[in-house]
Design a protein around this motif. Structure first.
Motif, PDB file in Angstrom:
ATOM      1  N   PHE A  29       0.812  -1.213   0.000  1.00 19.34           N
ATOM      2  CA  PHE A  29       0.000   0.000   0.000  1.00 19.34           C
ATOM      3  C   PHE A  29       0.851   1.272   0.000  1.00 19.34           C
ATOM      4  CE2 PHE A  29      -2.573  -3.414   1.431  1.00 19.34           C
ATOM      5  CZ  PHE A  29      -3.837  -3.153   0.918  1.00 19.34           C
ATOM      6  N   LEU A  30       2.154   1.101  -0.090  1.00 24.43           N
ATOM      7  CA  LEU A  30       3.023   2.273  -0.088  1.00 24.43           C
ATOM      8  C   LEU A  30       2.980   2.977  -1.439  1.00 24.43           C
ATOM      9  CD1 LEU A  30       6.240   1.022   1.772  1.00 24.43           C
ATOM     10  CD2 LEU A  30       4.247   2.194   2.716  1.00 24.43           C
ATOM     11  N   SER A  31       2.972   4.293  -1.415  1.00 23.04           N
ATOM     12  CA  SER A  31       3.021   5.073  -2.657  1.00 23.04           C
ATOM     13  C   SER A  31       4.412   4.909  -3.271  1.00 23.04           C
ATOM     14  CB  SER A  31       2.759   6.539  -2.353  1.00 23.04           C
ATOM     15  OG  SER A  31       3.782   7.016  -1.492  1.00 23.04           O
ATOM     16  N   LYS A  32       4.526   5.303  -4.531  1.00 21.82           N
ATOM     17  CA  LYS A  32       5.812   5.189  -5.218  1.00 21.82           C
ATOM     18  C   LYS A  32       6.878   5.991  -4.457  1.00 21.82           C
ATOM     19  CE  LYS A  32       7.646   5.993  -9.874  1.00 21.82           C
ATOM     20  NZ  LYS A  32       8.247   7.336  -9.858  1.00 21.82           N
ATOM     21  N   GLU A  33       6.459   7.169  -4.028  1.00 25.37           N
ATOM     22  CA  GLU A  33       7.370   8.058  -3.295  1.00 25.37           C
ATOM     23  C   GLU A  33       7.883   7.413  -1.996  1.00 25.37           C
ATOM     24  OE1 GLU A  33       5.353  11.456  -1.958  1.00 25.37           O
ATOM     25  OE2 GLU A  33       6.984  12.845  -2.415  1.00 25.37           O
ATOM     26  N   SER A  34       6.950   6.822  -1.256  1.00 26.13           N
ATOM     27  CA  SER A  34       7.333   6.180   0.014  1.00 26.13           C
ATOM     28  C   SER A  34       8.270   5.009  -0.239  1.00 26.13           C
ATOM     29  CB  SER A  34       6.096   5.664   0.759  1.00 26.13           C
ATOM     30  OG  SER A  34       5.248   6.715   1.094  1.00 26.13           O
ATOM     31  N   LYS A  35       8.000   4.276  -1.316  1.00 29.62           N
ATOM     32  CA  LYS A  35       8.834   3.119  -1.647  1.00 29.62           C
ATOM     33  C   LYS A  35      10.251   3.554  -1.987  1.00 29.62           C
ATOM     34  CE  LYS A  35       5.669  -0.402  -3.317  1.00 29.62           C
ATOM     35  NZ  LYS A  35       4.777  -0.590  -4.446  1.00 29.62           N
ATOM     36  N   GLU A  36      10.345   4.604  -2.796  1.00 28.26           N
ATOM     37  CA  GLU A  36      11.674   5.097  -3.207  1.00 28.26           C
ATOM     38  C   GLU A  36      12.470   5.583  -1.997  1.00 28.26           C
ATOM     39  OE1 GLU A  36      10.458   6.510  -7.704  1.00 28.26           O
ATOM     40  OE2 GLU A  36      10.967   8.048  -6.208  1.00 28.26           O
ATOM     41  N   ARG A  37      11.746   6.242  -1.130  1.00 27.48           N
ATOM     42  CA  ARG A  37      12.348   6.766   0.081  1.00 27.48           C
ATOM     43  C   ARG A  37      12.935   5.628   0.933  1.00 27.48           C
ATOM     44  NH1 ARG A  37      12.167   8.818   4.684  1.00 27.48           N
ATOM     45  NH2 ARG A  37      12.261  11.060   4.841  1.00 27.48           N
ATOM     46  N   PHE A  38      12.135   4.582   1.068  1.00 27.07           N
ATOM     47  CA  PHE A  38      12.564   3.451   1.881  1.00 27.07           C
ATOM     48  C   PHE A  38      13.751   2.731   1.235  1.00 27.07           C
ATOM     49  CE2 PHE A  38      11.646  -0.857   3.872  1.00 27.07           C
ATOM     50  CZ  PHE A  38      12.107  -0.475   5.113  1.00 27.07           C
ATOM     51  N   GLN A  39      13.705   2.660  -0.098  1.00 25.50           N
ATOM     52  CA  GLN A  39      14.811   2.030  -0.833  1.00 25.50           C
ATOM     53  C   GLN A  39      16.127   2.749  -0.547  1.00 25.50           C
ATOM     54  OE1 GLN A  39      14.504  -0.878  -2.585  1.00 25.50           O
ATOM     55  NE2 GLN A  39      16.740  -0.744  -2.475  1.00 25.50           N
ATOM     56  N   LYS A  40      16.024   4.084  -0.483  1.00 27.22           N
ATOM     57  CA  LYS A  40      17.204   4.910  -0.226  1.00 27.22           C
ATOM     58  C   LYS A  40      17.797   4.573   1.160  1.00 27.22           C
ATOM     59  CE  LYS A  40      19.492   9.011  -0.838  1.00 27.22           C
ATOM     60  NZ  LYS A  40      20.705   8.962  -1.615  1.00 27.22           N
ATOM     61  N   VAL A  41      16.916   4.402   2.132  1.00 29.38           N
ATOM     62  CA  VAL A  41      17.372   4.039   3.477  1.00 29.38           C
ATOM     63  C   VAL A  41      18.092   2.694   3.432  1.00 29.38           C
ATOM     64  CG1 VAL A  41      16.625   3.425   5.831  1.00 29.38           C
ATOM     65  CG2 VAL A  41      15.550   5.342   4.647  1.00 29.38           C
ATOM     66  N   GLU A  42      17.478   1.741   2.722  1.00 33.13           N
ATOM     67  CA  GLU A  42      18.102   0.411   2.609  1.00 33.13           C
ATOM     68  C   GLU A  42      19.478   0.515   1.943  1.00 33.13           C
ATOM     69  OE1 GLU A  42      15.755  -2.985   1.374  1.00 33.13           O
ATOM     70  OE2 GLU A  42      13.939  -1.774   1.519  1.00 33.13           O
ATOM     71  N   ASP A  43      19.551   1.292   0.857  1.00 32.21           N
ATOM     72  CA  ASP A  43      20.814   1.421   0.125  1.00 32.21           C
ATOM     73  C   ASP A  43      21.925   2.012   0.995  1.00 32.21           C
ATOM     74  OD1 ASP A  43      19.518   0.412  -2.023  1.00 32.21           O
ATOM     75  OD2 ASP A  43      19.299   2.340  -3.083  1.00 32.21           O
ATOM     76  N   GLU A  44      21.568   3.078   1.713  1.00 29.18           N
ATOM     77  CA  GLU A  44      22.594   3.751   2.523  1.00 29.18           C
ATOM     78  C   GLU A  44      23.063   2.860   3.669  1.00 29.18           C
ATOM     79  OE1 GLU A  44      24.123   6.375   1.704  1.00 29.18           O
ATOM     80  OE2 GLU A  44      22.790   7.357   0.271  1.00 29.18           O
ATOM     81  N   LEU A  45      22.139   2.113   4.274  1.00 22.93           N
ATOM     82  CA  LEU A  45      22.535   1.194   5.354  1.00 22.93           C
ATOM     83  C   LEU A  45      23.482   0.131   4.805  1.00 22.93           C
ATOM     84  CD1 LEU A  45      19.160   0.644   7.276  1.00 22.93           C
ATOM     85  CD2 LEU A  45      21.208   1.744   8.180  1.00 22.93           C
ATOM     86  N   THR A  46      23.175  -0.352   3.610  1.00 21.41           N
ATOM     87  CA  THR A  46      24.022  -1.373   2.989  1.00 21.41           C
ATOM     88  C   THR A  46      25.425  -0.825   2.748  1.00 21.41           C
ATOM     89  OG1 THR A  46      22.044  -2.201   1.908  1.00 21.41           O
ATOM     90  CG2 THR A  46      24.151  -3.007   1.066  1.00 21.41           C
ATOM     91  N   LYS A  47      25.477   0.422   2.242  1.00 14.06           N
ATOM     92  CA  LYS A  47      26.791   1.037   1.987  1.00 14.06           C
ATOM     93  C   LYS A  47      27.607   1.163   3.260  1.00 14.06           C
ATOM     94  CE  LYS A  47      25.451   3.933  -1.857  1.00 14.06           C
ATOM     95  NZ  LYS A  47      25.070   5.325  -2.115  1.00 14.06           N
ATOM     96  N   LEU A  48      26.927   1.378   4.389  1.00 19.16           N
ATOM     97  CA  LEU A  48      27.645   1.519   5.665  1.00 19.16           C
ATOM     98  C   LEU A  48      27.936   0.165   6.314  1.00 19.16           C
ATOM     99  CD1 LEU A  48      25.794   4.526   7.373  1.00 19.16           C
ATOM    100  CD2 LEU A  48      27.966   4.558   6.148  1.00 19.16           C
TER     101      LEU A  48
END
Ligand code: ATP
Ligand code: MG
Length: 427
Positions: free
Chosen positions: A234-253
């Motif tokens: 039920f997440l909007s596209k915007e919310s999904k992209e936002r969450f993806q960014k969090v996942e990506d940055e955590l992975t990088k760290l």
């Protein structure tokens, strides 16, 4: 004859769920507090201290009437001026109130931390008390996914630095208000269809706080929920992209995490990223740290619309994890002063003080007991050195150093030196 009045004095005890911290325990508490203090300084986060007592309305408005905390856990009472007061059950609402009241929001974004006691009328058990303590962080005025990652990494690194093992980070996105509204509607419809299969606690929650049902600890409800509508869909596209960014940055760290779609957190004010850090070394109460984004709260409490993210670590659970280590790991004196004899005891007072002026941790034995007894205590204290002082040493302004932490055969080695030469080692 006058009647003898026999007083039977009942033993006074702490209230249920309240706990004394004894000297053997405060060592570890101080170690954690000092580490946290240093850790926040390094990250440019400033401390804020707010009162323990607040207007009840702050929590009913801030946390939400439908939550367990406000609904059944608060310590509320009328004060002598008939004001409705509550002992704070958590830190976020108070910090936000203070930030608004003191106009900090107009001074730009705020990176804040707090620590101290919180009060909730819960059923006490290991890791769950009625007065418990939290260390918390609040980033107020920060809206980017990057701020979420920074907040999470500060918590993660603090726990790592303290030596907590078995850590797991779980994250989820609760989406924006719109996403959650649509999801709630769908979830409620599904739950109503399955009403009979829910445990009674969840049945009550369905009316008041349906999202909280996802958090249920009841095994059959948990099993049932695996087929419930998933918030992710039920997440909007915007919310999904936002969450993806969090996942990506955590992975990088290289901060390992798991996405847990059932993670909703107990309080009403969360949106977008919510997270919990658990430890597999804890029993049933396994959450050490919980937090998330709360973009609506500042406005809800009368401030300007301001995004924010925060977390809180439960001190008692952290203590449970760390108390298996030897207390000496956290504090022991460097020098233990063994002294006996009139002149020796007077000289020892000065030696202790001089060493402390040179920033050394010194424990002075005040017992006048036999040397052998004092030496045993020196050993037990975890000190690196015993400093032996008798009247002869006092006369000559000398001390005898004995290494307590070297190998057994070297222990008998003692070094006699002038006090001033010992002190020279530190300048
Ligand atoms: P739980 O599901 O364990 O009740 P919560 O969601 O109520 O937790 P928060 O309000 O998010 O907890 O508080 C953050 C942290 O504070 C928790 O993860 C936990 O470590 C600690 N905590 C909460 N309530 C208590 C309590 N009664 N006693 C000890 N620690 C607590
Ligand atoms: Mg709780």
């Amino acid at each position: 004859m006058a009647e003898v009045n026999v007083h039977c004095v009942e033993k006074l005890q702490v209230l249920r769920g309240m706990v004394d911290l004894l000297p053997s325990e405060t060592i570890l508490w101080q170690h954690i507090e000092e580490s946290a203090n240093r850790h926040f300084k390094k990250a440019g986060v400033s401390e804020i201290r707010t009162p323990l007592l607040e207007a009840t309305e702050l929590f009913s408005r801030g946390i939400g009437e439908a939550t367990d905390v406000v609904g059944k856990e608060m310590y509320s009472f009328l004060d002598r001026g008939n004001r409705n007061c509550t002992l704070r059950p958590e830190g976020t609402a108070s910090v936000v109130r203070s930030v608004i009241q003191n106009g900090l929001t107009s001074q730009g974004p705020q990176k804040l931390w707090y620590s101290g006691p919180m009060f909730r009328y819960e059923r006490p058990q290991a890791g769950r008390q009625r007065q418990f303590h939290q260390i918390g962080l609040e980033f107020i005025g920060f809206g980017s996914p990057r701020s979420e990652v920074e907040a999470i990494s500060i918590a993660w690194d603090l726990l790592k630095e303290l030596g907590v093992t078995g850590l797991n980070l779980e994250i989820n996105s609760l989406g924006n208000d719109e996403d959650r509204k649509t999801y709630r509607k769908n979830l409620v419809a599904w739950l109503e269809e399955n009403f009979k299969s829910l445990d009674s606690d969840s049945q009550t929650r369905l009316k008041k706080n349906p999202l909280r049902i996802l958090d249920s600890k009841n095994p059959s409800t948990k099993a049932l929920l695996t087929n419930a509508p998933n918030l992710k869909d039920f997440l909007s596209k915007e919310s999904k992209e936002r969450f993806q960014k969090v996942e990506d940055e955590l992975t990088k760290l290289s901060i390992p995490f798991e996405v847990n779609p059932m993670l909703v957190r107990g309080l009403d004010y969360y949106s977008h990223t919510a997270f919990e850090i658990t430890s597999s070394d804890l029993g049933a109460q396994s959450t050490v740290c919980g937090g998330g984004r709360y973009d609506g709260l500042v406005e809800q409490l009368g401030g300007p619309s301001t995004p924010a993210i925060g977390w809180a670590i439960g001190m008692e659970r952290l203590i449970l994890l760390l108390s298996r280590n030897e207390p000496e790991t956290y504090y022991s004196p460097t020098y233990y002063l063994v002294n006996r004899g009139e002149q020796a005891e007077s000289f020892a007072l000065k030696v202790a003080r001089d060493l402390r002026y040179h920033n050394q941790n010194v424990e002075l034995d005040l017992s006048s007991a036999a040397f052998s007894k004092q030496l045993k205590r020196a050993d037990r204290s975890g000190a690196k050195w015993a400093v032996l002082i008798g009247d002869t040493e006092a006369k000559e302004h000398e001390v005898i150093l004995k290494d307590l932490r070297s190998k057994k055969e070297e222990r008998s080695k003692e070094e006699r030196l002038k006090l001033k030469d010992l002190l020279k080692r530190f300048s």
